[in-house]
Structures are given as C-alpha cells and as structure tokens.
Design a protein around this motif. Sequence first.
Motif, PDB file in Angstrom:
ATOM      1  N   ARG A 217       0.750  -1.263   0.130  1.00 45.26           N
ATOM      2  CA  ARG A 217      -0.106  -0.010   0.028  1.00 45.26           C
ATOM      3  C   ARG A 217       0.926   1.258  -0.053  1.00 45.26           C
ATOM      4  NH1 ARG A 217      -5.553   0.534   1.919  1.00 45.26           N
ATOM      5  NH2 ARG A 217      -5.545  -1.450   1.502  1.00 45.26           N
ATOM      6  N   LEU A 220       2.188   1.895  -3.500  1.00 43.03           N
ATOM      7  CA  LEU A 220       0.982   2.277  -4.199  1.00 43.03           C
ATOM      8  C   LEU A 220       0.882   4.057  -4.030  1.00 43.03           C
ATOM      9  CD1 LEU A 220      -1.505   1.929  -6.108  1.00 43.03           C
ATOM     10  CD2 LEU A 220      -2.680   1.681  -4.031  1.00 43.03           C
ATOM     11  N   LEU A 225       3.986   1.674  -7.478  1.00 40.53           N
ATOM     12  CA  LEU A 225       3.025   0.429  -8.027  1.00 40.53           C
ATOM     13  C   LEU A 225       1.994   1.230  -8.533  1.00 40.53           C
ATOM     14  CD1 LEU A 225       2.649  -2.584  -5.690  1.00 40.53           C
ATOM     15  CD2 LEU A 225       3.826  -2.557  -7.717  1.00 40.53           C
ATOM     16  N   LEU A 226       1.582   0.906  -9.719  1.00 35.48           N
ATOM     17  CA  LEU A 226       0.295   1.131 -10.304  1.00 35.48           C
ATOM     18  C   LEU A 226      -0.732   0.303  -9.698  1.00 35.48           C
ATOM     19  CD1 LEU A 226       1.151   1.331 -13.913  1.00 35.48           C
ATOM     20  CD2 LEU A 226       1.059   3.275 -12.583  1.00 35.48           C
ATOM     21  N   ILE A 227      -1.957   0.859  -9.572  1.00 38.98           N
ATOM     22  CA  ILE A 227      -3.075   0.263  -8.820  1.00 38.98           C
ATOM     23  C   ILE A 227      -3.178  -1.053  -9.396  1.00 38.98           C
ATOM     24  CG2 ILE A 227      -4.918   1.237 -10.424  1.00 38.98           C
ATOM     25  CD1 ILE A 227      -6.515   1.571  -7.795  1.00 38.98           C
ATOM     26  N   ASP A 229      -1.188  -3.049 -10.675  1.00 42.73           N
ATOM     27  CA  ASP A 229       0.096  -4.014 -10.303  1.00 42.73           C
ATOM     28  C   ASP A 229      -0.347  -4.350  -8.671  1.00 42.73           C
ATOM     29  OD1 ASP A 229       1.032  -4.111 -12.630  1.00 42.73           O
ATOM     30  OD2 ASP A 229       2.253  -2.226 -12.308  1.00 42.73           O
ATOM     31  N   HIS A 230      -0.809  -3.127  -8.190  1.00 43.63           N
ATOM     32  CA  HIS A 230      -1.077  -3.709  -6.432  1.00 43.63           C
ATOM     33  C   HIS A 230      -2.084  -4.781  -6.457  1.00 43.63           C
ATOM     34  CE1 HIS A 230      -3.039  -2.843  -2.718  1.00 43.63           C
ATOM     35  NE2 HIS A 230      -2.205  -2.492  -2.282  1.00 43.63           N
ATOM     36  N   ARG A 231      -3.197  -4.635  -7.299  1.00 39.16           N
ATOM     37  CA  ARG A 231      -4.084  -5.664  -7.107  1.00 39.16           C
ATOM     38  C   ARG A 231      -3.727  -7.135  -7.549  1.00 39.16           C
ATOM     39  NH1 ARG A 231      -7.895  -3.569  -4.167  1.00 39.16           N
ATOM     40  NH2 ARG A 231      -8.981  -1.748  -5.087  1.00 39.16           N
TER      41      ARG A 231
END
Length: 272
Positions: A217, A220, A225-227, A229-231
């Motif tokens: 987090r 992010l 981190l793009l969202i 990639d976070h997912r």
Amino acid sequence: MRFPVLVFDIETLTDLKSGAHLYGLDLPEADLEQALTKLRRQEAGMDFQRLPLHEIACIAGLWIDENGAMKLFSFSQEHFSEAEILKKFLSIFDKRHPTLVSWNGSQFDLPVILYRAMYHGLSAPSLFDQGEIDTQKRYNNYQNRYHHRHVDLMDVMAMFNGRNFQKLDDIAHLLGYPGKRGESGYFVPEYVKNQQWLKLTSYCEGDVLNTWLIYLRWLLLKGQLLIEDHRLWIQATIHYLQGQPQQQDFLQVWRERSQQTEFTSLDFPATD
C-alpha cells in the motif's frame, strides 16, 4: 519495487543469563525475570528490557524474488539455538542483497540482531557494512534511515518523526488487514516455555505478512506501484497463502476485516 525483497520480523524473550551477568545477580532462575523487570522499571520506568538482553526466539521472513515467487519461512528455537537462528538469517545477505522491509526494524529488530550477533561472536559484513568494505554501501546501506536498502515502514510513514510513530497492529486494522488477531508479543516467553512452536512461528509470520501488505500500500501511495499491479500482488499473496496451512486463520481474518474498508474490500470479490 527493487527485487529481491525480504520482509522480516523477530520475536524475543529476556536473556536471563546475560541479565544476571550484567547486573551481578545471584538468584535462582525462577526469581531472575522478576528481579530484572523490577530493575528495568527503576532505571527506565518500563518493563521493556534493554535491547542487548533480548534473546531471539524466532526470525520470520517473506522472500519475494525477481520472478514474483514468494516464500514464507521461520527459524525458531524449536530446531535451532539463538546463534544458529542468527547464522541462518545472516547467511541470506552473504548470497543476496535484498531490499529489507520491516516495521520498527531500525530501532528494534536490527539493533537486537547486531547485539546478539556480537554476543555470539558472529560476523555479518553483508548486513552491517557501511562502506568500509564495499564502497557502494557508503551511499546505500542497511543502517542509514534515509537510504532504501532497508525500508522501516514505521519510520518512513512517520516521516522520520518519532511523535508520529504508529503501531503495526493499528495501521493493519486501519487498512483492513488482519493485524495481530488478539495476540500480543507478551505471550512469546510463554510460547517458548510451553514449547508452543506453531503459535510462535504463526505469530511472527503474521507480523511479516501484515508488514508486506502495508508495504504494498505504501508503494501504491508513492507511485512505485500502479493500482493494477497492486491488485495483482494482492491476489498473488492470497493465492500463495491458500497453500500455507499455518496461515489459514490469517487469510480468513483478512477476508473478514477487508470488508470494513472500501478499498480493501476489493481484495476478496463477492464472486470469490
């Protein structure tokens, strides 16, 4: 994210033998801990022992390699002495130079590892060198709080201001993650005394997993981190934990608490 990544945590108990030596106490073992606690209250107004007297009972870590593969592990006194635990952990840095991630690692975990490694006469230049051996580490080492080889999330999220320090459990709860699940580090000596090794390692690994989720987090937030990639990392973590019997409780509590925050509720889609 700079790979490999090693998220780590330690669990400790008071080293009664060293405490007796330090304070010149000649008492039965059953009375030593109470005496050391009383002395600590007198000198500092709290029970929390001086860092060199924290004997390491467990070190847990989550290793993430360049291909995204994860490995959760623990070294505990169930199978190893404290010196052996330290040797196994420190040997990681002889082979690789991971990005180290912790919660309060700069003020607790790493100093304790330093003192206890010195106590056992161990050498760990890969972790503690500040440029004397490898000149590159003069500008990026594991000790400097403003470098990125070691990311102490408690420190960086407080913007390096002690007045802003927060507890891991509180931030994990705030973000919809499991937190400590009603447990506390105060139980660690009892786990060791009663040889409840599964409880000890599960607790230590739980702190590692909470730290890893908060780290994602934080990346992010910083735009590292793009969202999307976070997912993907969240789903990869869930998939990995589904194959870890020891962490099924962590996974279940995460599923339940994720529903308390709008963003984290997406970790477990309704169709899952």
